[in-house]
Scaffold this motif. Structure first.
Motif, mmCIF file in Angstrom:
data_model
loop_
_atom_site.group_PDB
_atom_site.id
_atom_site.type_symbol
_atom_site.label_atom_id
_atom_site.label_comp_id
_atom_site.label_asym_id
_atom_site.label_seq_id
_atom_site.Cartn_x
_atom_site.Cartn_y
_atom_site.Cartn_z
ATOM 1 N N ARG A 177 10.390 19.593 9.169
ATOM 2 C CA ARG A 177 11.115 20.092 7.987
ATOM 3 C C ARG A 177 10.201 20.273 6.788
ATOM 4 N N GLY A 178 8.907 20.214 7.024
ATOM 5 C CA GLY A 178 7.943 20.449 5.958
ATOM 6 C C GLY A 178 7.728 19.267 5.037
ATOM 7 N N ILE A 179 8.131 18.075 5.469
ATOM 8 C CA ILE A 179 7.986 16.872 4.641
ATOM 9 C C ILE A 179 6.791 16.076 5.146
ATOM 10 N N THR A 180 5.880 15.768 4.264
ATOM 11 C CA THR A 180 4.701 15.006 4.674
ATOM 12 C C THR A 180 5.043 13.522 4.771
ATOM 13 N N CYS A 181 4.358 12.834 5.679
ATOM 14 C CA CYS A 181 4.609 11.409 5.917
ATOM 15 C C CYS A 181 3.309 10.635 5.723
ATOM 16 N N HIS A 182 3.415 9.489 5.053
ATOM 17 C CA HIS A 182 2.264 8.634 4.798
ATOM 18 C C HIS A 182 2.651 7.208 5.184
ATOM 19 N N SER A 183 1.969 6.653 6.175
ATOM 20 C CA SER A 183 2.257 5.273 6.570
ATOM 21 C C SER A 183 1.033 4.401 6.328
ATOM 22 N N SER A 184 1.283 3.130 6.020
ATOM 23 C CA SER A 184 0.214 2.189 5.678
ATOM 24 C C SER A 184 0.464 0.861 6.382
ATOM 25 N N GLY A 234 15.204 16.705 -3.072
ATOM 26 C CA GLY A 234 14.073 17.616 -3.174
ATOM 27 C C GLY A 234 12.742 16.948 -2.879
ATOM 28 N N ALA A 235 12.769 15.784 -2.211
ATOM 29 C CA ALA A 235 11.527 15.066 -1.915
ATOM 30 C C ALA A 235 10.671 15.866 -0.943
ATOM 31 N N THR A 236 9.381 15.851 -1.177
ATOM 32 C CA THR A 236 8.446 16.559 -0.304
ATOM 33 C C THR A 236 7.582 15.598 0.523
ATOM 34 N N ALA A 237 7.784 14.295 0.329
ATOM 35 C CA ALA A 237 6.971 13.314 1.057
ATOM 36 C C ALA A 237 7.752 12.016 1.213
ATOM 37 N N VAL A 238 7.453 11.295 2.296
ATOM 38 C CA VAL A 238 8.031 9.969 2.532
ATOM 39 C C VAL A 238 6.881 8.997 2.795
ATOM 40 N N TYR A 239 6.928 7.861 2.131
ATOM 41 C CA TYR A 239 5.917 6.820 2.277
ATOM 42 C C TYR A 239 6.557 5.571 2.858
ATOM 43 N N TRP A 240 5.882 4.921 3.798
ATOM 44 C CA TRP A 240 6.381 3.656 4.323
ATOM 45 C C TRP A 240 5.227 2.819 4.845
ATOM 46 N N ILE A 283 10.684 9.767 13.921
ATOM 47 C CA ILE A 283 11.033 10.094 12.535
ATOM 48 C C ILE A 283 9.948 10.941 11.893
ATOM 49 N N GLU A 284 8.713 10.558 12.092
ATOM 50 C CA GLU A 284 7.610 11.327 11.507
ATOM 51 C C GLU A 284 7.588 12.751 12.045
ATOM 52 N N ALA A 285 7.796 12.904 13.347
ATOM 53 C CA ALA A 285 7.799 14.249 13.927
ATOM 54 C C ALA A 285 8.934 15.086 13.352
ATOM 55 N N GLY A 286 10.126 14.483 13.208
ATOM 56 C CA GLY A 286 11.266 15.224 12.669
ATOM 57 C C GLY A 286 11.073 15.627 11.220
ATOM 58 N N LEU A 287 10.523 14.741 10.412
ATOM 59 C CA LEU A 287 10.300 15.063 9.006
ATOM 60 C C LEU A 287 9.243 16.159 8.852
ATOM 61 N N LYS A 288 8.196 16.084 9.644
ATOM 62 C CA LYS A 288 7.148 17.106 9.543
ATOM 63 C C LYS A 288 7.663 18.483 9.941
ATOM 64 N N PRO A 326 0.799 -1.229 0.000
ATOM 65 C CA PRO A 326 0.000 0.000 0.000
ATOM 66 C C PRO A 326 0.830 1.276 0.000
ATOM 67 N N ALA A 327 2.003 1.271 0.616
ATOM 68 C CA ALA A 327 2.855 2.465 0.563
ATOM 69 C C ALA A 327 3.308 2.735 -0.862
ATOM 70 N N LEU A 328 3.667 1.687 -1.579
ATOM 71 C CA LEU A 328 4.055 1.831 -2.979
ATOM 72 C C LEU A 328 2.889 2.330 -3.816
ATOM 73 N N GLN A 329 1.707 1.777 -3.591
ATOM 74 C CA GLN A 329 0.531 2.214 -4.346
ATOM 75 C C GLN A 329 0.255 3.699 -4.115
ATOM 76 N N ALA A 330 0.309 4.128 -2.863
ATOM 77 C CA ALA A 330 0.031 5.532 -2.555
ATOM 78 C C ALA A 330 1.074 6.453 -3.171
#
Length: 488
Positions: A124-131, A96-102, A117-122, A24-28
């Motif tokens: 820095r303005g990077i959105t996180c998507h976990s599945s 230049g990635a703006t999002a991380v999926y896992w 990790i999610e708190a640190g990335l956010k 699902p992370a790959l699909q998203a």
């Protein structure tokens, strides 16, 4: 008008989900991103349960298979080593990635790390998507009628069954976004240093095909040729009666939703009563895996502490030489020794024999179950923290839904029942091969002339038993008597 494809770059962080189908992370990420940077990080974050040697061997080959599958689709796997948070932050900055999926993991240390990790990335303005790619139902979404975690398997299984029909795996993406330019290739697979320094892995190479393709072959083999015999054959170490899907499930080369869907599809096309029964038996084993992960999530301390706190007072034995004899398959008890040698040679042990070997260590030898759990963790290719913890605590009698402590497996009768012709024992203990079946599981009881004819010298070319089974059983029950009256 259709929406324009995104030009954003995303990072896809692979972990224990090393597959393209039902990911699902790959699909998203494929849905949202214009460019995609797949990455695997060999983490150096502090963790009391870093992968053992057998798991590292499997991981090397699984990563190679995943990279090949990605390259067939115009992508590739970026390999890094270090702290996961630092690697992701650096990679996001350079790409230049703006999002991380896992896909989520459920081990205690991984859960804590992921939140940080999610708190640190956010920040820095990077959105996180976990599945969820690892479980049929997540632990925070399945409780008993009192709103508490299940601690007994049967009601857990009954409540899970009505939910299975709605669980559907996701397809493999038809195409992958391109890889952003200018990021190099990271480390080479060899630079991760996952393979052993000396050649002890020939047995693993002969036995296994890590990767998504190998997982698919194992599942097809089960469904097409072996499922009908599964209810009886799964307890026979002398037969190919089990699925051997456990390492593929652990590394996520195959997901439980895929197994469920293919099993139900197979049953729908073959409605014999025998296949229906066999399918239910196998689904039940898949649910035990699910139960183990739910337990570990709700009771994270059980990797090191007994769920039944009375066992914190159990009189465990400190016997390093005896422990080494067990590890090396030199206890003088054939079924235990055969299992431990199978483990060392192939990175796997039949589940029936695992229970016998674990019972022998924790009850007959009186050695703490944690010692066995640690050895299995280092030597199993399917070393899974949840399953390993559940299995050892169940056998030692101190976990959820545990076997009663007074259930002490007798390795002689277990061998006679489940390896009646001695094929398993003779394969892994060739020094005993000439013994008649009658004495094969208990050579110390064989007449002198029988041992001489089979060229067996106990204590020389095969060890004498390190403990007496009857006396050690009595000692174990005495230890239980000492603690059973303590308040839980």
């Amino acid at each position: 008008m259709p929406a324009s494809p995104s030009t954003d770059t995303a990072i896809l962080w692979f972990r224990q989900d090393l597959r393209l189908t039902d990911n699902p992370a790959l699909q998203a990420a494929c849905r949202d991103a214009g460019k995609l940077l797949p990455v695997y990080i060999l983490e150096t974050d502090p963790d009391p349960w870093t992968p053992g040697a057998a798991s590292r061997w499997w991981l090397h080959h699984s990563l190679a298979a995943l990279d090949a599958a990605l390259r067939e689709r115009g992508s590739r796997l970026h390999l890094l080593q270090g702290r996961a948070d630092e690697c992701l932050e650096t990679l996001a900055a350079t790409s230049g990635a703006t999002a991380v999926y896992w896909n989520r993991r459920f081990e205690p240390a991984a859960l804590t790390r992921d939140r940080d990790i999610e708190a640190g990335l956010k920040q820095r303005g990077i959105t996180c998507h976990s599945s969820n790619a690892a479980l049929l139902v997540e632990p925070w979404d399945h409780f008993n009628q009192q709103g508490k975690p299940y601690r007994v398997f049967t009601p857990f299984w009954r409540s899970l069954q009505p939910r299975l029909e709605a669980i559907v795996p996701q397809r493999r993406p038809s195409a992958l976004p391109g890889v952003p330019r200018g990021n190099g290739h990271g480390l080479s697979l060899e630079e991760l240093g996952l393979l052993p320094e000396y050649d002890w892995d020939a047995g693993l190479r002969n036995e296994w095909q890590p990767g998504e393709a190998g997982a698919g072959k194992r599942l097809r083999s089960l469904l097409e040729t072996r499922l009908i015999q599964y209810p009886e054959a799964r307890d026979r170490p002398d037969d190919e009666g089990t699925s051997r899907l456990s390492p593929h499930l652990h590394f996520g080369e195959l997901g439980p939703r895929q197994v469920l869907a293919q099993l139900m599809q197979h049953r729908a096309g073959h409605r014999s009563a025998g296949l229906v029964r066999a399918g239910e038996q196998f689904l039940r084993q898949l649910a035990w895996r699910e139960f183990a992960h739910h337990l570990l999530y709700h009771f994270p301390e059980t990797t090191d502490k007994p769920l039944d706190r009375r066992f914190e007072h159990f009189p465990w034995s400190n016997a390093p030489e005896t422990l080494r004899a067990w590890q090396r398959g030199r206890t003088g008890i054939p079924l235990v020794d055969a299992g431990m040698r199978e483990l060392w040679h192939t990175g796997w042990m039949h589940n029936r024999v695992r229970m016998v070997a674990a019972s022998y260590l924790s009850k007959n030898l009186g050695i703490h179950w944690r010692e066995g759990a640690r050895w299995f963790w280092d030597t199993l290719v399917d070393a899974d923290l949840a399953n390993n913890t559940l299995g050892w605590q169940w056998t030692a009698g101190c976990g959820a839904d545990a076997a009663p402590f007074f259930r002490i497996f007798n390795p002689v009768t277990q061998a006679q029942k489940f390896d009646p012709h001695g094929r398993y024992l003779r394969r892994w203990l060739p020094e005993l091969a000439r013994l008649p079946d009658k004495w094969l599981a208990r050579p110390w009881e064989a007449p002198t002339e029988v041992l001489a004819e089979a060229d067996i010298r106990l204590g020389d070319n095969y060890p004498a038993p390190v403990v007496d089974l009857k006396a050690s059983r009595a000692r174990a029950l005495g230890g239980w008597d000492e603690i059973k009256g303590i308040s839980r």
